[in-house]
Design a protein around this motif. Sequence first.
Motif, PDB file in Angstrom:
ATOM      1  N   SER A 118      30.956  56.275  28.524  1.00 34.38           N
ATOM      2  CA  SER A 118      31.666  57.137  29.475  1.00 34.38           C
ATOM      3  C   SER A 118      31.778  58.586  29.036  1.00 34.38           C
ATOM      4  O   SER A 118      32.398  59.388  29.732  1.00 34.38           O
ATOM      5  N   GLY A 119      31.246  58.916  27.866  1.00 36.55           N
ATOM      6  CA  GLY A 119      31.324  60.288  27.410  1.00 36.55           C
ATOM      7  C   GLY A 119      32.713  60.722  26.997  1.00 36.55           C
ATOM      8  O   GLY A 119      33.042  61.910  27.051  1.00 36.55           O
ATOM      9  N   ILE A 120      33.553  59.765  26.571  1.00 34.49           N
ATOM     10  CA  ILE A 120      34.920  60.107  26.180  1.00 34.49           C
ATOM     11  C   ILE A 120      35.080  59.994  24.676  1.00 34.49           C
ATOM     12  O   ILE A 120      34.322  59.290  23.991  1.00 34.49           O
ATOM     13  N   ALA A 121      36.081  60.666  24.135  1.00 35.11           N
ATOM     14  CA  ALA A 121      36.346  60.659  22.701  1.00 35.11           C
ATOM     15  C   ALA A 121      37.655  59.932  22.426  1.00 35.11           C
ATOM     16  O   ALA A 121      38.712  60.326  22.933  1.00 35.11           O
ATOM     17  N   LEU A 122      37.589  58.877  21.645  1.00 29.15           N
ATOM     18  CA  LEU A 122      38.797  58.168  21.235  1.00 29.15           C
ATOM     19  C   LEU A 122      39.510  58.971  20.158  1.00 29.15           C
ATOM     20  O   LEU A 122      38.887  59.508  19.240  1.00 29.15           O
ATOM     21  N   ALA A 123      40.816  59.039  20.240  1.00 29.93           N
ATOM     22  CA  ALA A 123      41.609  59.746  19.230  1.00 29.93           C
ATOM     23  C   ALA A 123      42.013  58.811  18.095  1.00 29.93           C
ATOM     24  O   ALA A 123      42.158  59.248  16.947  1.00 29.93           O
ATOM     25  N   GLU A 124      42.198  57.533  18.425  1.00 28.44           N
ATOM     26  CA  GLU A 124      42.714  56.609  17.418  1.00 28.44           C
ATOM     27  C   GLU A 124      42.420  55.171  17.837  1.00 28.44           C
ATOM     28  O   GLU A 124      42.387  54.849  19.017  1.00 28.44           O
ATOM     29  N   CYS A 125      42.216  54.324  16.831  1.00 26.00           N
ATOM     30  CA  CYS A 125      42.148  52.878  17.052  1.00 26.00           C
ATOM     31  C   CYS A 125      43.310  52.232  16.306  1.00 26.00           C
ATOM     32  O   CYS A 125      43.509  52.491  15.111  1.00 26.00           O
ATOM     33  N   VAL A 126      44.082  51.416  17.020  1.00 25.45           N
ATOM     34  CA  VAL A 126      45.220  50.715  16.422  1.00 25.45           C
ATOM     35  C   VAL A 126      44.893  49.232  16.388  1.00 25.45           C
ATOM     36  O   VAL A 126      44.701  48.602  17.437  1.00 25.45           O
ATOM     37  N   PHE A 127      44.801  48.683  15.182  1.00 23.50           N
ATOM     38  CA  PHE A 127      44.460  47.272  15.008  1.00 23.50           C
ATOM     39  C   PHE A 127      45.749  46.458  14.951  1.00 23.50           C
ATOM     40  O   PHE A 127      46.609  46.686  14.083  1.00 23.50           O
ATOM     41  N   VAL A 128      45.875  45.551  15.896  1.00 28.43           N
ATOM     42  CA  VAL A 128      47.127  44.817  16.105  1.00 28.43           C
ATOM     43  C   VAL A 128      46.973  43.395  15.585  1.00 28.43           C
ATOM     44  O   VAL A 128      45.901  42.780  15.684  1.00 28.43           O
ATOM     45  N   GLU A 129      48.047  42.878  15.020  1.00 36.96           N
ATOM     46  CA  GLU A 129      48.061  41.482  14.562  1.00 36.96           C
ATOM     47  C   GLU A 129      47.672  40.548  15.712  1.00 36.96           C
ATOM     48  O   GLU A 129      48.034  40.791  16.863  1.00 36.96           O
ATOM     49  N   ARG A 130      46.970  39.492  15.405  1.00 37.29           N
ATOM     50  CA  ARG A 130      46.570  38.495  16.389  1.00 37.29           C
ATOM     51  C   ARG A 130      47.788  37.987  17.152  1.00 37.29           C
ATOM     52  O   ARG A 130      48.804  37.615  16.566  1.00 37.29           O
ATOM     53  N   GLY A 131      47.694  38.025  18.495  1.00 34.11           N
ATOM     54  CA  GLY A 131      48.771  37.513  19.330  1.00 34.11           C
ATOM     55  C   GLY A 131      49.894  38.497  19.599  1.00 34.11           C
ATOM     56  O   GLY A 131      50.905  38.115  20.183  1.00 34.11           O
ATOM     57  N   HIS A 132      49.722  39.783  19.199  1.00 30.23           N
ATOM     58  CA  HIS A 132      50.818  40.741  19.376  1.00 30.23           C
ATOM     59  C   HIS A 132      50.513  41.843  20.386  1.00 30.23           C
ATOM     60  O   HIS A 132      51.347  42.726  20.593  1.00 30.23           O
ATOM     61  N   LEU A 133      49.364  41.811  21.025  1.00 26.83           N
ATOM     62  CA  LEU A 133      49.111  42.752  22.110  1.00 26.83           C
ATOM     63  C   LEU A 133      49.987  42.337  23.289  1.00 26.83           C
ATOM     64  O   LEU A 133      49.971  41.175  23.698  1.00 26.83           O
ATOM     65  N   PRO A 134      50.802  43.239  23.857  1.00 26.34           N
ATOM     66  CA  PRO A 134      51.733  42.853  24.926  1.00 26.34           C
ATOM     67  C   PRO A 134      51.007  42.263  26.130  1.00 26.34           C
ATOM     68  O   PRO A 134      50.044  42.847  26.629  1.00 26.34           O
ATOM     69  N   ARG A 135      51.480  41.122  26.599  1.00 28.86           N
ATOM     70  CA  ARG A 135      50.858  40.442  27.739  1.00 28.86           C
ATOM     71  C   ARG A 135      51.925  39.872  28.662  1.00 28.86           C
ATOM     72  O   ARG A 135      53.051  39.608  28.253  1.00 28.86           O
ATOM     73  N   THR A 136      51.515  39.652  29.914  1.00 29.03           N
ATOM     74  CA  THR A 136      52.355  38.910  30.848  1.00 29.03           C
ATOM     75  C   THR A 136      52.250  37.430  30.508  1.00 29.03           C
ATOM     76  O   THR A 136      51.358  37.010  29.762  1.00 29.03           O
ATOM     77  N   PRO A 137      53.145  36.579  31.046  1.00 40.17           N
ATOM     78  CA  PRO A 137      53.051  35.142  30.785  1.00 40.17           C
ATOM     79  C   PRO A 137      51.730  34.517  31.240  1.00 40.17           C
ATOM     80  O   PRO A 137      51.334  33.478  30.727  1.00 40.17           O
ATOM     81  N   SER A 138      51.033  35.152  32.211  1.00 37.23           N
ATOM     82  CA  SER A 138      49.749  34.607  32.651  1.00 37.23           C
ATOM     83  C   SER A 138      48.580  35.167  31.860  1.00 37.23           C
ATOM     84  O   SER A 138      47.440  34.804  32.102  1.00 37.23           O
ATOM     85  N   GLY A 139      48.848  36.059  30.902  1.00 38.80           N
ATOM     86  CA  GLY A 139      47.803  36.506  29.998  1.00 38.80           C
ATOM     87  C   GLY A 139      47.270  37.903  30.198  1.00 38.80           C
ATOM     88  O   GLY A 139      46.404  38.353  29.434  1.00 38.80           O
ATOM     89  N   LYS A 140      47.751  38.640  31.207  1.00 40.94           N
ATOM     90  CA  LYS A 140      47.244  39.991  31.442  1.00 40.94           C
ATOM     91  C   LYS A 140      47.901  40.988  30.483  1.00 40.94           C
ATOM     92  O   LYS A 140      49.107  40.923  30.239  1.00 40.94           O
ATOM     93  N   VAL A 141      47.096  41.910  29.965  1.00 39.45           N
ATOM     94  CA  VAL A 141      47.625  42.934  29.070  1.00 39.45           C
ATOM     95  C   VAL A 141      48.564  43.857  29.847  1.00 39.45           C
ATOM     96  O   VAL A 141      48.271  44.277  30.965  1.00 39.45           O
ATOM     97  N   GLN A 142      49.704  44.168  29.253  1.00 38.08           N
ATOM     98  CA  GLN A 142      50.679  45.067  29.877  1.00 38.08           C
ATOM     99  C   GLN A 142      50.477  46.474  29.315  1.00 38.08           C
ATOM    100  O   GLN A 142      50.995  46.836  28.263  1.00 38.08           O
ATOM    101  N   ARG A 143      49.731  47.293  30.041  1.00 35.00           N
ATOM    102  CA  ARG A 143      49.386  48.628  29.544  1.00 35.00           C
ATOM    103  C   ARG A 143      50.620  49.515  29.404  1.00 35.00           C
ATOM    104  O   ARG A 143      50.708  50.329  28.479  1.00 35.00           O
TER     105      ARG A 143
END
Length: 548
Positions: free
Chosen positions: A500-525
């Motif tokens: 996409s021609g974009i520049a990432l500023a940072e990558c944050v590596f999260v512990e397994r199972g700790h990315l915020p999600r809804t109960p049905s599994g969708k990531v909560q941005r």
Amino acid sequence: MAATGTELWDLLLRGRSRGVLHHWDGEGFGHTPWREVVREAHGMAATLRAAGVRPGTRVATVLTNSVHTVRGLLAVWLAGGTVASFPLPARGQTPEEYGSQLTRLTERLDATVLLTDETIAPMVPAELAARLPVRSWTSLYGGGHIDPSPPGPQETAFVQYSSGSTSVPKGCALTSRAIATHLHMLYDLADGRVGAETIVSWLPLSHDMGIFGTLLNAWAFDYDFVLSSPERFGMAPRTWFRDISEFGATMSAGTNTALYLAARAQGRTPLPKPLALKVFVVGAERVDAATLEATMAAFGPSGLSRAAFMPAYGMAEATLAVSSSPTWQEPSTLSFDGAGLMAGEIVEVSDDTPGATRLVSNGPPLPGVTVTTQEPGRVSQLLVSSPSLASGYLGDPVQTAERFRDGVLHTGDLGFVHKGEVYFVGRADDLISVGGRNVYTSEIESAVEALGSVRTGCSALVDVADGGVSRLVLLLEPKRRSDDFHLIADRAAAVAREKSGIALAECVFVERGHLPRTPSGKVQRFRCRAALRPDGVAFKTLARVVLG
């Protein structure tokens, strides 16, 4: 056999002679005929009436996946109450955060009582419990009797609070007529047979796909219903298809992410019995062609047919489904120019075209439903009219006026209609503007996950305001803690530039199972963004790599 009954109460109370509710109790499945569920619900309704639930009152609920919840759901309606279904605690959400969410949701509801189970009750703040009675589903059992007085056809019977994948949950007010109409739409879509189908589901009953697509769908048409739980699926994804196999299920439903997890967990191990699935609805998020292929590789040898897949598009504001691939027809997958899609242009190309994006069709609109776009012929906001639309958002006239206009729902979702079929591209929250160009976060996330070092469905690209400047941050869960995170970050940044021609500023590596999600599994941005703010609740992170 044709479906009978036009109103919701006709469907749930009359003629339940064959169907059985098979409910997971933590150690095995219990088995309760629907007629027994109805009988017990009448006694619970008398308890609720004594607690002040009557026609016109609202009942706050957290619908957990238990037989007590199922009985209690009908009991609220029999007592005359409107069921307001609150989301379950989301992954990564602290008890304090969830308690605050319950408090905010009840402020607009004017509820008579809050019904939940013993595992959720401790999260209810003391201040909330002091002004609103809190009861467990099991406390409602009794031998009393009342004359049932459920909500009328044009009265609100159910308030479906969204899972909150993009914002604070909103309460979609659904009349009993809208619900009944939609159940008939689902019956026709699946080519159902009264008393002759079996649905298996682990989906949370607090989610529209769980409550309408599986539970009430089975109950209304006297199907057998196998009710597992999100917790059991999360601990052992293989249980989903094992249940489908052992119970001889003909129907099931789930998300793309859940399908991937089930296929990966199964591997090449055969199922105990051949599959009899004719309907497998995949929805709630964008469907990935590679996930369908992986599922076929895992379960095709056990009898899964590609024609069983029914990729669908829907939302709580429409009760559930808006469009779906038809039964007995393999889903369609087409390739489009990726750069064109980001510019809003719809250009079909061959699969091997450089920069092509493969999209799985969500099928044509259901009968009686119309889907158009805000900008005809371009990728833009999807507009929906349907006989099962919500009447608006409870207690929120501003949002109602903005989203529901002259019988047309302005979804906030991005997509297009091509050759009569709906293609869902992403939620409005998935679209970010970089240097005056639109970027679909899902495109970047899929490309990064394809590198092989990131867990599938476990990345989130968000834009974060920092001193008036927007930074692009990629959150991800690595497959292995031992991997070189700097190398992964550099490769992810290269993919983002190439895609996409974009520049990432940072990558944050999260512990397994700790990315915020809804109960049905969708990531909560929105929770991802909030956690990255200086005053946010921190993630359990493995590393943060700042990119130049």
